[in-house]
Design a protein around this motif. Structure first.
Motif, PDB file in Angstrom:
ATOM      1  N   GLY A  38     -23.920 -21.636 -12.496  1.00  0.00           N
ATOM      2  CA  GLY A  38     -23.844 -22.586 -13.590  1.00  0.00           C
ATOM      3  C   GLY A  38     -22.978 -23.788 -13.281  1.00  0.00           C
ATOM      4  O   GLY A  38     -22.281 -24.315 -14.147  1.00  0.00           O
ATOM      5  N   THR A  39     -23.044 -24.216 -12.041  1.00  0.00           N
ATOM      6  CA  THR A  39     -22.245 -25.381 -11.630  1.00  0.00           C
ATOM      7  C   THR A  39     -23.112 -26.271 -10.758  1.00  0.00           C
ATOM      8  O   THR A  39     -24.336 -26.099 -10.696  1.00  0.00           O
ATOM      9  CB  THR A  39     -20.973 -24.921 -10.878  1.00  0.00           C
ATOM     10  N   ASP A  40     -22.514 -27.243 -10.095  1.00  0.00           N
ATOM     11  CA  ASP A  40     -23.287 -28.119  -9.205  1.00  0.00           C
ATOM     12  C   ASP A  40     -22.864 -27.886  -7.757  1.00  0.00           C
ATOM     13  O   ASP A  40     -21.791 -27.355  -7.485  1.00  0.00           O
ATOM     14  CB  ASP A  40     -23.090 -29.585  -9.585  1.00  0.00           C
ATOM     15  N   SER A  41     -23.717 -28.302  -6.847  1.00  0.00           N
ATOM     16  CA  SER A  41     -23.478 -28.059  -5.422  1.00  0.00           C
ATOM     17  C   SER A  41     -22.172 -28.664  -4.943  1.00  0.00           C
ATOM     18  O   SER A  41     -21.483 -28.076  -4.097  1.00  0.00           O
ATOM     19  CB  SER A  41     -24.643 -28.607  -4.591  1.00  0.00           C
ATOM     20  N   SER A  42     -21.820 -29.822  -5.480  1.00  0.00           N
ATOM     21  CA  SER A  42     -20.618 -30.511  -5.010  1.00  0.00           C
ATOM     22  C   SER A  42     -19.366 -29.660  -5.225  1.00  0.00           C
ATOM     23  O   SER A  42     -18.434 -29.708  -4.417  1.00  0.00           O
ATOM     24  CB  SER A  42     -20.469 -31.857  -5.710  1.00  0.00           C
ATOM     25  N   SER A  43     -19.343 -28.861  -6.301  1.00  0.00           N
ATOM     26  CA  SER A  43     -18.168 -28.024  -6.547  1.00  0.00           C
ATOM     27  C   SER A  43     -18.042 -26.915  -5.514  1.00  0.00           C
ATOM     28  O   SER A  43     -16.935 -26.481  -5.175  1.00  0.00           O
ATOM     29  CB  SER A  43     -18.235 -27.420  -7.950  1.00  0.00           C
ATOM     30  N   LEU A  44     -19.173 -26.450  -4.983  1.00  0.00           N
ATOM     31  CA  LEU A  44     -19.140 -25.408  -3.963  1.00  0.00           C
ATOM     32  C   LEU A  44     -18.737 -25.978  -2.607  1.00  0.00           C
ATOM     33  O   LEU A  44     -18.095 -25.297  -1.803  1.00  0.00           O
ATOM     34  CB  LEU A  44     -20.510 -24.724  -3.855  1.00  0.00           C
ATOM     35  N   TYR A  45     -19.107 -27.224  -2.361  1.00  0.00           N
ATOM     36  CA  TYR A  45     -18.757 -27.853  -1.094  1.00  0.00           C
ATOM     37  C   TYR A  45     -17.253 -28.134  -0.995  1.00  0.00           C
ATOM     38  O   TYR A  45     -16.756 -28.471   0.082  1.00  0.00           O
ATOM     39  CB  TYR A  45     -19.548 -29.137  -0.888  1.00  0.00           C
ATOM     40  N   ARG A  46     -16.540 -27.978  -2.092  1.00  0.00           N
ATOM     41  CA  ARG A  46     -15.084 -28.067  -2.018  1.00  0.00           C
ATOM     42  C   ARG A  46     -14.503 -26.820  -1.345  1.00  0.00           C
ATOM     43  O   ARG A  46     -13.395 -26.861  -0.822  1.00  0.00           O
ATOM     44  CB  ARG A  46     -14.492 -28.222  -3.416  1.00  0.00           C
ATOM     45  N   HIS A  47     -15.254 -25.725  -1.397  1.00  0.00           N
ATOM     46  CA  HIS A  47     -14.818 -24.465  -0.782  1.00  0.00           C
ATOM     47  C   HIS A  47     -15.409 -24.296   0.627  1.00  0.00           C
ATOM     48  O   HIS A  47     -14.746 -23.768   1.519  1.00  0.00           O
ATOM     49  CB  HIS A  47     -15.248 -23.282  -1.650  1.00  0.00           C
ATOM     50  N   PHE A  48     -16.659 -24.710   0.798  1.00  0.00           N
ATOM     51  CA  PHE A  48     -17.359 -24.540   2.075  1.00  0.00           C
ATOM     52  C   PHE A  48     -18.045 -25.850   2.437  1.00  0.00           C
ATOM     53  O   PHE A  48     -18.758 -26.425   1.615  1.00  0.00           O
ATOM     54  CB  PHE A  48     -18.386 -23.406   1.977  1.00  0.00           C
ATOM     55  N   ARG A  49     -17.842 -26.303   3.663  1.00  0.00           N
ATOM     56  CA  ARG A  49     -18.347 -27.602   4.063  1.00  0.00           C
ATOM     57  C   ARG A  49     -19.859 -27.644   4.251  1.00  0.00           C
ATOM     58  O   ARG A  49     -20.467 -28.714   4.239  1.00  0.00           O
ATOM     59  CB  ARG A  49     -17.657 -28.046   5.354  1.00  0.00           C
ATOM     60  N   SER A  50     -20.472 -26.462   4.446  1.00  0.00           N
ATOM     61  CA  SER A  50     -21.911 -26.423   4.681  1.00  0.00           C
ATOM     62  C   SER A  50     -22.455 -25.052   4.310  1.00  0.00           C
ATOM     63  O   SER A  50     -21.701 -24.090   4.100  1.00  0.00           O
ATOM     64  CB  SER A  50     -22.214 -26.705   6.163  1.00  0.00           C
ATOM     65  N   LYS A  51     -23.774 -24.972   4.256  1.00  0.00           N
ATOM     66  CA  LYS A  51     -24.439 -23.698   4.005  1.00  0.00           C
ATOM     67  C   LYS A  51     -24.097 -22.701   5.115  1.00  0.00           C
ATOM     68  O   LYS A  51     -23.838 -21.517   4.846  1.00  0.00           O
ATOM     69  CB  LYS A  51     -25.947 -23.913   3.932  1.00  0.00           C
ATOM     70  N   THR A  52     -24.081 -23.171   6.352  1.00  0.00           N
ATOM     71  CA  THR A  52     -23.780 -22.289   7.475  1.00  0.00           C
ATOM     72  C   THR A  52     -22.378 -21.699   7.367  1.00  0.00           C
ATOM     73  O   THR A  52     -22.165 -20.509   7.617  1.00  0.00           O
ATOM     74  CB  THR A  52     -23.926 -23.043   8.812  1.00  0.00           C
ATOM     75  N   GLU A  53     -21.420 -22.520   6.990  1.00  0.00           N
ATOM     76  CA  GLU A  53     -20.050 -22.029   6.831  1.00  0.00           C
ATOM     77  C   GLU A  53     -19.976 -20.971   5.735  1.00  0.00           C
ATOM     78  O   GLU A  53     -19.272 -19.963   5.873  1.00  0.00           O
ATOM     79  CB  GLU A  53     -19.113 -23.187   6.500  1.00  0.00           C
ATOM     80  N   LEU A  54     -20.714 -21.172   4.669  1.00  0.00           N
ATOM     81  CA  LEU A  54     -20.756 -20.201   3.577  1.00  0.00           C
ATOM     82  C   LEU A  54     -21.375 -18.890   4.049  1.00  0.00           C
ATOM     83  O   LEU A  54     -20.856 -17.805   3.767  1.00  0.00           O
ATOM     84  CB  LEU A  54     -21.563 -20.785   2.413  1.00  0.00           C
ATOM     85  N   LEU A  55     -22.479 -18.966   4.781  1.00  0.00           N
ATOM     86  CA  LEU A  55     -23.142 -17.762   5.267  1.00  0.00           C
ATOM     87  C   LEU A  55     -22.253 -16.997   6.241  1.00  0.00           C
ATOM     88  O   LEU A  55     -22.229 -15.764   6.243  1.00  0.00           O
ATOM     89  CB  LEU A  55     -24.466 -18.129   5.934  1.00  0.00           C
ATOM     90  N   ARG A  56     -21.522 -17.722   7.072  1.00  0.00           N
ATOM     91  CA  ARG A  56     -20.598 -17.062   7.983  1.00  0.00           C
ATOM     92  C   ARG A  56     -19.522 -16.303   7.219  1.00  0.00           C
ATOM     93  O   ARG A  56     -19.119 -15.206   7.603  1.00  0.00           O
ATOM     94  CB  ARG A  56     -19.957 -18.090   8.913  1.00  0.00           C
ATOM     95  N   ALA A  57     -19.049 -16.884   6.141  1.00  0.00           N
ATOM     96  CA  ALA A  57     -18.019 -16.232   5.330  1.00  0.00           C
ATOM     97  C   ALA A  57     -18.561 -14.974   4.659  1.00  0.00           C
ATOM     98  O   ALA A  57     -17.870 -13.957   4.558  1.00  0.00           O
ATOM     99  CB  ALA A  57     -17.483 -17.197   4.280  1.00  0.00           C
ATOM    100  N   VAL A  58     -19.823 -15.020   4.216  1.00  0.00           N
ATOM    101  CA  VAL A  58     -20.447 -13.842   3.605  1.00  0.00           C
ATOM    102  C   VAL A  58     -20.572 -12.728   4.640  1.00  0.00           C
ATOM    103  O   VAL A  58     -20.262 -11.561   4.368  1.00  0.00           O
ATOM    104  CB  VAL A  58     -21.835 -14.200   3.031  1.00  0.00           C
ATOM    105  N   ALA A  59     -21.032 -13.073   5.835  1.00  0.00           N
ATOM    106  CA  ALA A  59     -21.167 -12.078   6.894  1.00  0.00           C
ATOM    107  C   ALA A  59     -19.821 -11.484   7.266  1.00  0.00           C
ATOM    108  O   ALA A  59     -19.700 -10.284   7.540  1.00  0.00           O
ATOM    109  CB  ALA A  59     -21.824 -12.712   8.122  1.00  0.00           C
ATOM    110  N   ASP A  60     -18.792 -12.316   7.264  1.00  0.00           N
ATOM    111  CA  ASP A  60     -17.466 -11.827   7.648  1.00  0.00           C
ATOM    112  C   ASP A  60     -16.948 -10.793   6.665  1.00  0.00           C
ATOM    113  O   ASP A  60     -16.232  -9.859   7.048  1.00  0.00           O
ATOM    114  CB  ASP A  60     -16.472 -12.987   7.744  1.00  0.00           C
ATOM    115  N   ARG A  61     -17.322 -10.908   5.409  1.00  0.00           N
ATOM    116  CA  ARG A  61     -16.873  -9.924   4.431  1.00  0.00           C
ATOM    117  C   ARG A  61     -17.501  -8.560   4.691  1.00  0.00           C
ATOM    118  O   ARG A  61     -16.890  -7.526   4.393  1.00  0.00           O
ATOM    119  CB  ARG A  61     -17.195 -10.396   3.015  1.00  0.00           C
TER     120      ARG A  61
END
Length: 219
Positions: A38-61
């Motif tokens: 329920g937010t916009d993409s820009s708010s997520l990019y404050r946490h992760f610079r790219s989709k790839t960085e986000l996916l890497r973080a998910v895999a790391d968990r």
């Protein structure tokens, strides 16, 4: 006017893992994740610079989950085998994420824990230090490939499985013995890829470890 809710990094990763669990990496996008939250993409990019960085973080968990409470036991071969089986079990619970790990790898705390344990075990094998990085890489590639392959089979629906089995039977049992003599000869004994994968996983890994043991064995 009330602003959009601020999500923590952990909450974002929780939502991403659930979206990946029920879908796949091809259809996953930051835009879809933002919509779920329920937010916009820009708010997520404050946490992760790219989709790839986000996916890497998910895999790391997933790797962190696998290493939670892990205490190395046994000799070096037992340690690497136990590590591989822990990773297999962790990704087995979320098979859709196995492809994420294989494709994007990880550089987080979970990845470092896995690497540290594997490298320590290899040092205990007696290998010279200069040979350990290459041996580690081969083992890592092997484990990632085996886990991703098994995860791909486990996400198949019952209907897809039955269809695949029927196609397998037609391809193997119906093979022309003149064109495919070896296949016709072994037709009743050849098994589909999804059969007895745990034993295959352990045997293939054991063969790799045996090669290392042979390399360090005197004479």
């Amino acid at each position: 006017m009330t602003g959009r809710k601020r999500w923590s990094t952990e909450a974002i990763l929780d939502a991403a893992a659930e979206l990946l669990r029920t879908g796949d990496t091809e259809s996953f996008s930051v835009r879809k994740l933002a919509a779920v939250l329920g937010t916009d993409s820009s708010s997520l990019y404050r946490h992760f610079r790219s989709k790839t960085e986000l996916l890497r973080a998910v895999a790391d968990r997933i790797l962190l989950t696998a290493m939670d409470g892990h205490h190395p036991e046994g000799d070096w071969k037992q340690r690497i085998t136990a590590l591989a089986l822990r990773l297999r079990e962790a990704f087995g619970q979320q098979p859709q994420l196995a492809a994420v790990w294989g494709r994007y790898a990880s550089s987080g705390a979970g990845s470092r824990l896995v690497m540290e344990e594997a490298l320590q075990a290899l040092r205990a094998s007696g290998l010279p230090d200069e040979e350990i990085p290459a041996r580690y890489h081969r083992i890592a590639v092997l484990i990632a490939a085996l886990i991703a392959s098994e995860a791909g089979v486990s996400t198949v629906t019952p209907e897809e499985h039955e269809q695949g089995m029927e196609l397998f039977r037609v391809a193997v049992l119906g093979a022309d013995p003149e064109r495919f003599p070896a296949l016709a000869h072994f037709a009743r004994d050849v098994r589909p890829l999804g059969v007895d994968r745990r034993a295959a996983f352990e045997e293939i890994l054991a063969a790799q470890l045996d090669q290392i043991e042979a390399a360090v064995r005197p004479g």
